[in-house]
Design a protein around this motif. Structure first.
Motif, mmCIF file in Angstrom:
data_model
loop_
_atom_site.group_PDB
_atom_site.id
_atom_site.type_symbol
_atom_site.label_atom_id
_atom_site.label_comp_id
_atom_site.label_asym_id
_atom_site.label_seq_id
_atom_site.Cartn_x
_atom_site.Cartn_y
_atom_site.Cartn_z
ATOM 1 N N LYS A 85 -65.457 -43.458 0.241
ATOM 2 C CA LYS A 85 -66.362 -43.063 -0.822
ATOM 3 C C LYS A 85 -67.600 -42.481 -0.147
ATOM 4 O O LYS A 85 -68.125 -43.067 0.800
ATOM 5 N N VAL A 86 -68.042 -41.325 -0.615
ATOM 6 C CA VAL A 86 -69.172 -40.666 0.029
ATOM 7 C C VAL A 86 -70.319 -40.519 -0.966
ATOM 8 O O VAL A 86 -70.106 -40.365 -2.173
ATOM 9 N N THR A 87 -71.526 -40.580 -0.442
ATOM 10 C CA THR A 87 -72.715 -40.389 -1.272
ATOM 11 C C THR A 87 -73.695 -39.497 -0.527
ATOM 12 O O THR A 87 -73.711 -39.447 0.715
ATOM 13 N N SER A 88 -74.505 -38.786 -1.285
ATOM 14 C CA SER A 88 -75.562 -37.959 -0.723
ATOM 15 C C SER A 88 -76.735 -37.991 -1.696
ATOM 16 O O SER A 88 -76.552 -37.778 -2.900
ATOM 17 N N SER A 89 -77.920 -38.268 -1.173
ATOM 18 C CA SER A 89 -79.091 -38.318 -2.045
ATOM 19 C C SER A 89 -79.490 -36.923 -2.530
ATOM 20 O O SER A 89 -80.228 -36.798 -3.506
ATOM 21 N N ASP A 90 -78.954 -35.883 -1.862
ATOM 22 C CA ASP A 90 -79.182 -34.501 -2.315
ATOM 23 C C ASP A 90 -78.042 -33.637 -1.787
ATOM 24 O O ASP A 90 -78.096 -33.142 -0.653
ATOM 25 N N ASP A 91 -77.004 -33.492 -2.619
ATOM 26 C CA ASP A 91 -75.833 -32.742 -2.150
ATOM 27 C C ASP A 91 -76.049 -31.236 -2.150
ATOM 28 O O ASP A 91 -75.154 -30.483 -1.790
ATOM 29 N N THR A 92 -77.232 -30.771 -2.543
ATOM 30 C CA THR A 92 -77.533 -29.339 -2.383
ATOM 31 C C THR A 92 -77.939 -29.036 -0.946
ATOM 32 O O THR A 92 -77.909 -27.886 -0.508
ATOM 33 N N ILE A 93 -78.336 -30.080 -0.212
ATOM 34 C CA ILE A 93 -78.715 -29.908 1.194
ATOM 35 C C ILE A 93 -77.551 -30.222 2.122
ATOM 36 O O ILE A 93 -77.244 -29.454 3.036
ATOM 37 N N ALA A 94 -76.863 -31.342 1.889
ATOM 38 C CA ALA A 94 -75.750 -31.716 2.772
ATOM 39 C C ALA A 94 -74.871 -32.769 2.118
ATOM 40 O O ALA A 94 -75.319 -33.518 1.239
ATOM 41 N N THR A 95 -73.621 -32.817 2.554
ATOM 42 C CA THR A 95 -72.668 -33.849 2.137
ATOM 43 C C THR A 95 -71.981 -34.392 3.385
ATOM 44 O O THR A 95 -72.153 -33.862 4.494
ATOM 45 N N ILE A 96 -71.195 -35.436 3.192
ATOM 46 C CA ILE A 96 -70.513 -36.091 4.299
ATOM 47 C C ILE A 96 -69.081 -36.398 3.896
ATOM 48 O O ILE A 96 -68.785 -36.603 2.714
ATOM 49 N N SER A 97 -68.155 -36.432 4.847
ATOM 50 C CA SER A 97 -66.775 -36.845 4.602
ATOM 51 C C SER A 97 -66.271 -37.571 5.832
ATOM 52 O O SER A 97 -66.818 -37.418 6.934
ATOM 53 N N GLY A 98 -65.233 -38.386 5.638
ATOM 54 C CA GLY A 98 -64.717 -39.161 6.757
ATOM 55 C C GLY A 98 -63.219 -39.317 6.713
ATOM 56 O O GLY A 98 -62.592 -39.160 5.662
ATOM 57 N N THR A 99 -62.624 -39.604 7.850
ATOM 58 C CA THR A 99 -61.189 -39.852 7.959
ATOM 59 C C THR A 99 -60.921 -41.336 7.788
ATOM 60 O O THR A 99 -61.848 -42.146 7.642
ATOM 61 N N SER A 100 -59.645 -41.704 7.826
ATOM 62 C CA SER A 100 -59.286 -43.125 7.688
ATOM 63 C C SER A 100 -59.810 -43.942 8.855
ATOM 64 O O SER A 100 -59.977 -45.160 8.750
ATOM 65 N N ASP A 101 -60.088 -43.290 9.985
ATOM 66 C CA ASP A 101 -60.559 -44.019 11.168
ATOM 67 C C ASP A 101 -62.076 -44.127 11.245
ATOM 68 O O ASP A 101 -62.608 -44.852 12.092
ATOM 69 N N SER A 102 -62.780 -43.402 10.415
ATOM 70 C CA SER A 102 -64.238 -43.423 10.504
ATOM 71 C C SER A 102 -64.794 -44.750 10.002
ATOM 72 O O SER A 102 -64.240 -45.384 9.114
ATOM 73 N N MET A 103 -65.917 -45.124 10.575
ATOM 74 C CA MET A 103 -66.544 -46.397 10.216
ATOM 75 C C MET A 103 -67.496 -46.199 9.053
ATOM 76 O O MET A 103 -68.020 -45.110 8.829
ATOM 77 N N GLU A 104 -67.703 -47.276 8.308
ATOM 78 C CA GLU A 104 -68.675 -47.237 7.226
ATOM 79 C C GLU A 104 -70.075 -47.073 7.821
ATOM 80 O O GLU A 104 -70.355 -47.564 8.913
ATOM 81 N N GLY A 105 -70.914 -46.368 7.083
ATOM 82 C CA GLY A 105 -72.273 -46.207 7.602
ATOM 83 C C GLY A 105 -73.171 -45.464 6.639
ATOM 84 O O GLY A 105 -72.716 -44.851 5.673
ATOM 85 N N SER A 106 -74.459 -45.512 6.916
ATOM 86 C CA SER A 106 -75.470 -44.797 6.149
ATOM 87 C C SER A 106 -76.347 -44.052 7.146
ATOM 88 O O SER A 106 -76.756 -44.613 8.180
ATOM 89 N N TYR A 107 -76.619 -42.773 6.869
ATOM 90 C CA TYR A 107 -77.309 -41.929 7.843
ATOM 91 C C TYR A 107 -78.454 -41.162 7.174
ATOM 92 O O TYR A 107 -78.295 -40.626 6.073
ATOM 93 N N ASP A 108 -79.590 -41.096 7.890
ATOM 94 C CA ASP A 108 -80.730 -40.304 7.433
ATOM 95 C C ASP A 108 -80.672 -38.947 8.124
ATOM 96 O O ASP A 108 -80.594 -38.874 9.365
ATOM 97 N N LEU A 109 -80.710 -37.893 7.310
ATOM 98 C CA LEU A 109 -80.512 -36.546 7.841
ATOM 99 C C LEU A 109 -81.636 -35.615 7.394
ATOM 100 O O LEU A 109 -82.059 -35.633 6.236
ATOM 101 N N VAL A 110 -82.091 -34.773 8.355
ATOM 102 C CA VAL A 110 -83.005 -33.676 8.047
ATOM 103 C C VAL A 110 -82.378 -32.394 8.579
ATOM 104 O O VAL A 110 -82.106 -32.292 9.787
ATOM 105 N N VAL A 111 -82.082 -31.448 7.681
ATOM 106 C CA VAL A 111 -81.524 -30.171 8.101
ATOM 107 C C VAL A 111 -82.681 -29.183 8.253
ATOM 108 O O VAL A 111 -83.288 -28.757 7.268
ATOM 109 N N LYS A 112 -82.982 -28.811 9.501
ATOM 110 C CA LYS A 112 -84.116 -27.926 9.779
ATOM 111 C C LYS A 112 -83.720 -26.452 9.776
ATOM 112 O O LYS A 112 -84.535 -25.587 9.432
ATOM 113 N N GLN A 113 -82.480 -26.187 10.184
ATOM 114 C CA GLN A 113 -82.048 -24.786 10.296
ATOM 115 C C GLN A 113 -80.529 -24.715 10.183
ATOM 116 O O GLN A 113 -79.823 -25.526 10.781
ATOM 117 N N LEU A 114 -80.037 -23.782 9.377
ATOM 118 C CA LEU A 114 -78.597 -23.578 9.260
ATOM 119 C C LEU A 114 -78.112 -22.671 10.373
ATOM 120 O O LEU A 114 -78.827 -21.778 10.844
#
Length: 488
Positions: A85-114
């Motif tokens: 299950k994925v969540t994003s506090s602002d999916d207009t800036i970025a989203t996240i996805s994971g495989t069956s092997d990825s670990m659960e987690g929460s991440y703080d992200l700042v996108v400065k440049q595409l």
């Protein structure tokens, strides 16, 4: 008295006299005489009907077993386990996805440049004859070569040069397609692409690198000027810049997969002033749903088997039994399923019972969702391996593995297989039924032929008898009339 004849003597009866005129024997009489033979046909047809009923019952059982197999297939599918299950506090800036092997987690992200791609934009292309107003599908009339070199500006990779052969019949669209389909000349298999992308804008060729970041693109070849690259415009690409949990990073992609193991970040918009939170948690809904579907289908199968084996109440004169009552093959199938449903080898302490699977005294399977979720939270990999552990290799044409579902499917396959040379029990049983029906139909055909022969014989016999009686009556009347004349 002389013998009876069919002469044309006065008062004689014509040979066209119909059956029953004198004897009263009609077609209905013959039907009664043939009734015992028709009864033989009815008895055999009843046997055929019973066999067809049994065959249809097995067909229905096979369908339900196949449905059960499909539920087991879902439990063997890698995609069923540890989805996220994925969540994003602002999916207009970025989203996240994971495989069956990825670990659960929460991440703080700042996108400065595409990240962007380096590209070269050529000038407007005209035809070799000077025509300027052209379609992208018009033949240009040029023949020669166009070369494109692509390499990292910092020299971090080996520059790659591709050569495009252009024919006089080629259009701008043909040339763009040739660039897009170009292969890496250093790849001996000839399957690796050259990493170039060409588009057409306002009859101008735009060539860009598929890999983003600052790369050096150069155009050469004897058709460079003709195809608009004499005074081309170069746009340098750039890397994406971002911070993840306070760590500064750069990647030549807007969908980096090497930042967190098993995780893909998807950058959509840069906003250096905003920190967003991305979340990734295990989604157990798929696994729970898959097990519940299996439980429901198992109960449906077992209920149907019981219905077909039902002996009813033998003490009643109008007792009705199931189509396969007393069938030892069906009894054996039911027994095998009952003994397998709570079986399976334990994997790191995970078993059918620890997962909350249980059977009541009526044989109904149920799932304790609380126990299942608890075991899933405790050791999801062991739950997955309990149901199925894939042992296939890359050359396998069929999935192979071990575990609860593999054991279950092995039993079902022995009954439902339709593969030539390894037909299952149901297929063989239905073939046997068909053979019996064929033999019975042949018996009916023979009896039908016998009835037709007997009917023809009876018709001839009774018609002749009526004819003979008619002639006798006619001659008797004639003699009476002659005797009366003599007395007069």
């Amino acid at each position: 008295m002389s013998s009876i004849t069919t002469s044309t003597t006065a008062g004689s009866v014509s040979s066209s006299s119909y059956m029953g005129q004198y004897t009263g024997i009609t077609s209905d009489t013959i039907d009664q005489l043939l009734q015992s033979d028709e009864l033989r046909k009815t008895v055999i047809q009843n046997k055929i009907d019973k066999i067809n009923t049994k065959s249809q019952a097995w067909t229905d059982i096979s369908t339900r077993l196949s449905n059960l197999t499909s539920k087991l297939d879902v439990l063997q599918d890698e995609a069923t386990y540890q989805t996220k299950k994925v969540t994003s506090s602002d999916d207009t800036i970025a989203t996240i996805s994971g495989t069956s092997d990825s670990m659960e987690g929460s991440y703080d992200l700042v996108v400065k440049q595409l990240a962007t791609a380096s590209k070269i934009t050529g000038g407007v292309v005209s035809k070799a004859d000077g025509t300027t107003k052209i379609s992208t599908k018009d033949a240009l009339g040029y023949s020669g070569k166009l070369t494109i070199t692509n390499g990292a500006t910092d020299g971090s990779d080996t520059a790659l040069t591709v050569e495009i052969d252009v024919k006089a019949t080629d259009s701008l669209k043909d040339i763009a397609n040739a660039i897009n389909n170009a292969k890496d000349p250093s790849d001996s298999t000839g399957t690796k692409g050259a990493g170039l992308k060409a588009t057409i804008v306002n009859n101008q060729l735009v060539v860009s690198s598929e890999e983003m970041g600052d790369r050096t693109l150069t155009i050469g070849g004897d058709l460079k000027d003709s195809l608009g690259f004499a005074n081309s415009q170069t746009t340098r690409g750039q890397s994406s810049k971002f911070t993840l949990d306070g760590i500064e990073m750069e990647r030549n992609s807007n969908t980096p997969t090497d930042v967190v193991d098993g995780v893909t970040l998807n950058f959509k918009k840069a906003d250096a002033s905003k920190t967003i939170t991305l979340g990734l948690t295990n989604d157990t809904d798929k696994e729970l749903s898959a097990v519940k579907d299996f439980v429901n289908q198992y109960n449906s199968v077992m209920s149907f088997l019981s219905e077909k084996m039902d002996v009813g109440d033998p003490s009643k004169s109008d007792n009705t039994t199931g189509a396969l009552a007393g069938d030892s093959t069906l009894i054996s199938l039911q027994s095998k399923l009952q003994s397998t449903v709570l079986g399976g080898k334990s994997v790191n302490g995970v078993s059918a019972s620890t997962l909350g699977l249980s059977v009541d005294r009526n044989g109904t399977l149920s799932l304790d969702e609380t126990k299942f979720k608890a075991q899933l939270a405790k050791d999801p990999n062991s739950v997955k391996d309990f149901f199925f552990k894939d042992t296939s290799n890359k050359y396998s044409t069929e999935k192979t593995g071990t575990g609860y579902t593999a054991d279950f499917k092995a039993i079902l396959d022995r009954y439902t297989s339709t593969k030539s040379g390894s037909e299952g029990v149901i297929s063989l049983r239905k073939s046997s039924y068909q053979s019996e029906i064929t033999d019975y139909n042949k018996q009916i055909e023979r009896i039908t032929e016998q009835i037709a022969t007997k009917r023809a014989r009876y018709v001839t016999m009774f018609t002749n008898l009526d004819t003979a009686i008619g002639n006798l009556q006619s001659q008797f009347s004639y003699f009476q009339s002659q005797n009366s004349s003599s007395n007069s």
